[in-house]
Structures are given as structure tokens and as C-alpha cells.
Design a protein around this motif. Sequence first.
Motif: not given
Length: 633
Positions: A199-200, A277-280, A284-289
Motif C-alpha cells: 500500500w503506497a 521489469q520494463d522501465k516504461t 506508468s504504474f508509478d504515475s497511477v499509484q
Amino acid sequence: MKSLKHIKGILDLPVVRQAYSTNLTKMPALQPKKLKGRMFSVQAALPKYPVAPLEQTLKKYLKSLEPLLTEDEYRHTEKLCKEFENGVGKTLQAKLIERAEKHDNWLSDWWKSVAYLGFREPVVINSNPGVLFPKADFSGTQGQIEYASKLIAGLLDYKVMIDDQTLPVEHLGKNPLCMMQYFQVLAACRIPLEKHDDWACYPPDRPGAPKHITVIYNNNIFEVPVYGDDGNPLTISQVRNQLLEVVNQGSTPGEPIGLFTMEHRDNWSSVYKKMIQDKTNKASFDSVQRSIIVLCLDQSNDFGNDPRTVSGHQMLHGGGPSLHSGNRWFDKTIQFIVGADGYSGLNYEHTTAEGPPIIHVMDHCLNFLANGKEWSPASDVKPPTKLQFNLTNDVSKSLTLAKENSARMVNDLDLKVFVFDEFGKNFPKSQKVSPDSFIQNAIQLAYYRHHRKTCGSYESASIRMFQQGRTETIRSCSTESFEFTKAMMDSNTSKQKKAELLRRAINSHKQYTNDAISGKGIDRHLLGLKLTALENNMEMPELFKDKAYTFSGSWRISTSQVPAKSESVLFFGPVMPDGYGFCYNPQEKCILFGVSSFKSNNVTLPAAKMADLIKDSLNDMRDVMASSMKANL
Ligand code: COA
């Protein structure tokens, strides 16, 4: 909500152990004592969540079993309670008290782990509630964008009070409540991990607090800045420009990546592990989170003859992969959903908060829609960015599977969203009884009318009177409610007697409610004792292996009152295959309901039929109460 569903599975020892070895949050733990704004002015003075006396809990536990067990079963459990109280229960109680001395709240970390992050079933339907807003007068993409822009501007207006910690402290009666959930709802996201999710949370007192929202349109996912580089929030017209840009860039449907968030958590976590594993993908996941919230701009719907219920499905699960389910990110704490036809609402992931803080945000935004204000435009606004995802063949195959799984899950859910408009809180109040206890007894009666028995019944009670409190269970089936429901179906019982039994059942429920909100409930205490045994590698006490413990906590009736200023309504799925979900928003002159059941179960009724039984029960209860009042005059 939410009841501890499928608790047997959640409480597998390895999973609980893992919860403690996992770094639960990506950020350092919150430090409530450092939060000094008006919003937290009473935080430090709030009492700590107590550990109730063992004897008191066991006595109440036995009382709650009376309507559910046979005489023999009851005697057996009574014996187990005595043995527990005089034996291992003493050790567990002492250890739990020791834990309570060391923590602000002995339950909160356990609860987050056991009730939410360790839960492996899909969060959709099983855990995330949906909310339907009152219908608004707009249609078409332009109207949709206009409405969504005001909604987001309302959110930014609300967020000022969170960022500055000026949100007024909420009260239950005269008692101030813990405000921690409010501080986190516009900053959090669940993250899939093997066996136990993460959980972030990026609250405003931390570096990197979010300045953008995620917008999903046509399954395309965008990062949309909602603050200028000067730090000021965008105005309504600036948000509108951002959303128009999203619509321009998102005209071609994207891959429905969001469907992964509808998956069983083990499926989703294994896909997630591969994808990051893929940086892109990772970026993208980081942005949503890290975003404040998700805004889903949906396509139009076929409403048939029950637009409320159709829209309810849209808010709860998106209607399946062929409709809006791919246009979601169900791991995000708040997703606003704006349809193209005047219907809108939200969906929320439960780890961060219960309904009331979410509804508070919503009420503010809906009020802003009606009375919105403008402020000075922000400067240096960055345009939206479409997030990119690279899908390997393996991941594409998993997406095909996610489509099938989500379609199956959605097709099985039966829902009825309706307004009971014969009366609202005004009637029970006029009879000097609690409206909530009145409605709970109507649910008991509706269930009895069809099933001719009673069952484990859950209502959530807020324990936010305590530091970092979440919920306790109100066991709303009691000896008194059972007596009342049986009498109502007995033509030989007089109206006067029925009314007397109804008042007794209501008073018993209200007493349980008062106990639950003031730390004298039983379910969280029993859970704490059980987890203490697990954590200390002790043999599981017989009390917790007893059929009565599992049976009484199998919530075939799962309920929650979620009041709102607006005529909005919340709903969620049943927590047992042969159970129902009931949620209600009592207004002064009407009550909004969401009722759910599973189509595949042949024991439960379709949701619409159960809804009819609720209406009949409420009306019959009003009649017996009103006529007994007349007889007493
Ligand atoms: N005579 C006249 N009026 C009465 C009354 C009586 N005997 N008993 C209650 N009332 C009034 C109350 O004063 C209140 O008045 P208001 O409308 O002016 O505020 C109103 O009736 C409602 O009271 P009641 O129906 O008893 O419910 P409640 O507001 O106390 O709520 C719970 C009960 C259990 C729902 C609440 O304590 C709670 O815990 N809420 C949070 C639940 C939650 O977290 N849900 C989300 C889960 S996701």
C-alpha cells in the motif's frame, strides 16, 4: 463495511507472518503526533482503542449466539468459553494488553493486513464499494467534460483543507473522531504483491505529494497535472482544457490494462511482477499509484428501464470488459466515474478508508458542482501525458484471461439500487426510536420472510472515536430481533405485541451499537486474541475452531449505513456466496438502498425480490408502530 470475509483463508498462518516481514508501506509510517493543524487539534487527546475485559466479551459473544445455535450447540460453546476464560484466554488477553500499551492502536496494522492487503480475492465486488451520485442534467462528451471539470475543481478546493490541515474535526454526537483517514484518501493506492499486497500513500506532509490525477478514457490512461508549476490548483476552465486534450489524444481505444485490477490478487501480482521489469511500464504504474485520484470518463450506456441499477453496476464493477471495466483502476483509493448520460459516481478501494471520509469528499464536490467558485488561474500548466504500457505475448495472454474472468464475475452479480420513498428517518424519529436500528430490523424481517430463519448479520460501526480507529461489528441479529421477526409472520400475534417486540429489538440493537462504537464490541477483540495466538505460534484455542465461531461470523447479511448530504447511494457485493449485501443512506423523507446477491446461488433471492421484501417490511413495521401508538393515546 467491511466484514472480514473469507477469514479462514486470510488467517492462514504463513500469510499473517508474511504481513510482518513485508514492508507494508512505501513511505515511512505516518507520525500523527507531528500533525498540528486544526484538523488534528484533538488527535493526540483521542483515547487509545481499549482491550475489553475478557469476561465481558465472552458473555456478549454467548448472547449473540442465542438466536443462531441449537440448545446443544450453545451448551458446547458455553463450555468452551469457560475453558478459554479460565485457561489460555488469560495468557492471550495479557499479551494483547501488552501490545495495546506499545501501539497507538493495537488493531490498526493487523486490520489493514488481515482485512485488506492479505485478502486475495478480486477487490472488485468483494471489497470495493460503488457509489451512485444523484443524476445530473448533462449528455454528450461536452456535457460530460463540463461536469467532470467542475467535479475535479471541487476536489482541488476540498484538498486545500487537507493540505493545510484545516478540515473541521468530524464528530459522532459530541465525540470528536480520528481524522487520519481523511489525510490519506487523496494520496493512496494498493499495489499487487505475491501473497500480501503493498500500500503506497503520499500524504501532503511528505515530499513528492501528488500534483496530478490519472484520467482514463477509452481504456487509455493519462497523467493529467492539476496544479501549475506555480503550485496553484487549476480552475474549472483549465481542468476542462486538460480533459479536452485527453479526449483528443484518446480517441482510439487502448488495451484494457485496468482489467488486471479486477483479477484475483495472485494473478494480478504475478502479471505486475513481470510488467515492472520494463522501465516504461514501471514509470506508468508509478504515475497511477502516485496520483491524487483516478477519473474515469466512460462511454454511454444502455439504461433499459432501470437506469439507477444499470448505473450502479457501472460504478461497482464497470459492467464487464465489453462496457466500462477496462476503463478503471480498481487499486486506486478513489475513482470518480463520469458517464456520458448524466450518471456519475465513484468506486473506492477499502484499505485506506471507510465510506464516511469518501462520502465527505463526494458531498463537497457535489456541492461545488452546484455552487462552484473560480480562483486565479494557475500558471505554467503542463499538458496531459498518455501513459505507455509494453505488453509481452505472455502478458497479452493474461489480459485475455482477465477479460474472461471479469466477464464471469460481473455476470454473476445481481444488484438493485432503489429509493424507498414512503418515509425516511422522520418516521422512526417521530416514534422516538433510532432510524438505523429500525432499518436494521427491517433487513432482519426481510431475510426472515423468505428464509424463515436468521443468520450471522454484520453492520459496520465506526470506532473512530479512538486513535486510528476503523470499524467494529454490530451483530445485528439478536434474540430480540429474532423474536420480533417471528412474531411479525405470526397471524395470531396482535399488532400491539408486535410493536412491543419491535421496540425491544430496536433497543437491543441500539444498545449493541452504543457498545460497539465505544470499544465494547466483541468481534475485533476476539480477532485480536486469535491473532495473538497465531503471532506467538501458540496452538489455536478450541474456541476459535468451534463451528459456532465460524458460523456466527459468516455474514450472510452484510450491511452498512453510509449517510450522505446528497441523495447518493453506496452498494457492495455479498460477502458469502449465499448472502446479501445491503447498504443504505437514510434521508429525512426517503431511504436510498443498494441490495446485492449472487445469481449463481440458488438459496438467495434475486436482489430486486429482496428489495421488495425490504419495502414490505418497512411498511409493515411502520403500520404496527403507528397503530400501537394510536392504541396508547
Ligand atoms: N428518538 C429520536 N431520534 C433519534 C433516536 C430516538 N430514540 N435515536 C436516534 N435518533 C436520531 C439521531 O439523533 C440522529 O439524528 P440526526 O438525523 O439529526 O443526525 C438520527 O436519528 C440518526 O441516528 P441513528 O439512526 O440512531 O444512527 P446513527 O447516526 O447514530 O448511526 C451508526 C449509527 C452505527 C451507523 C453509526 O454509529 C456509525 O458507526 N456510522 C459509521 C458506519 C460506517 O463506518 N460505515 C461505512 C463502512 S464502509
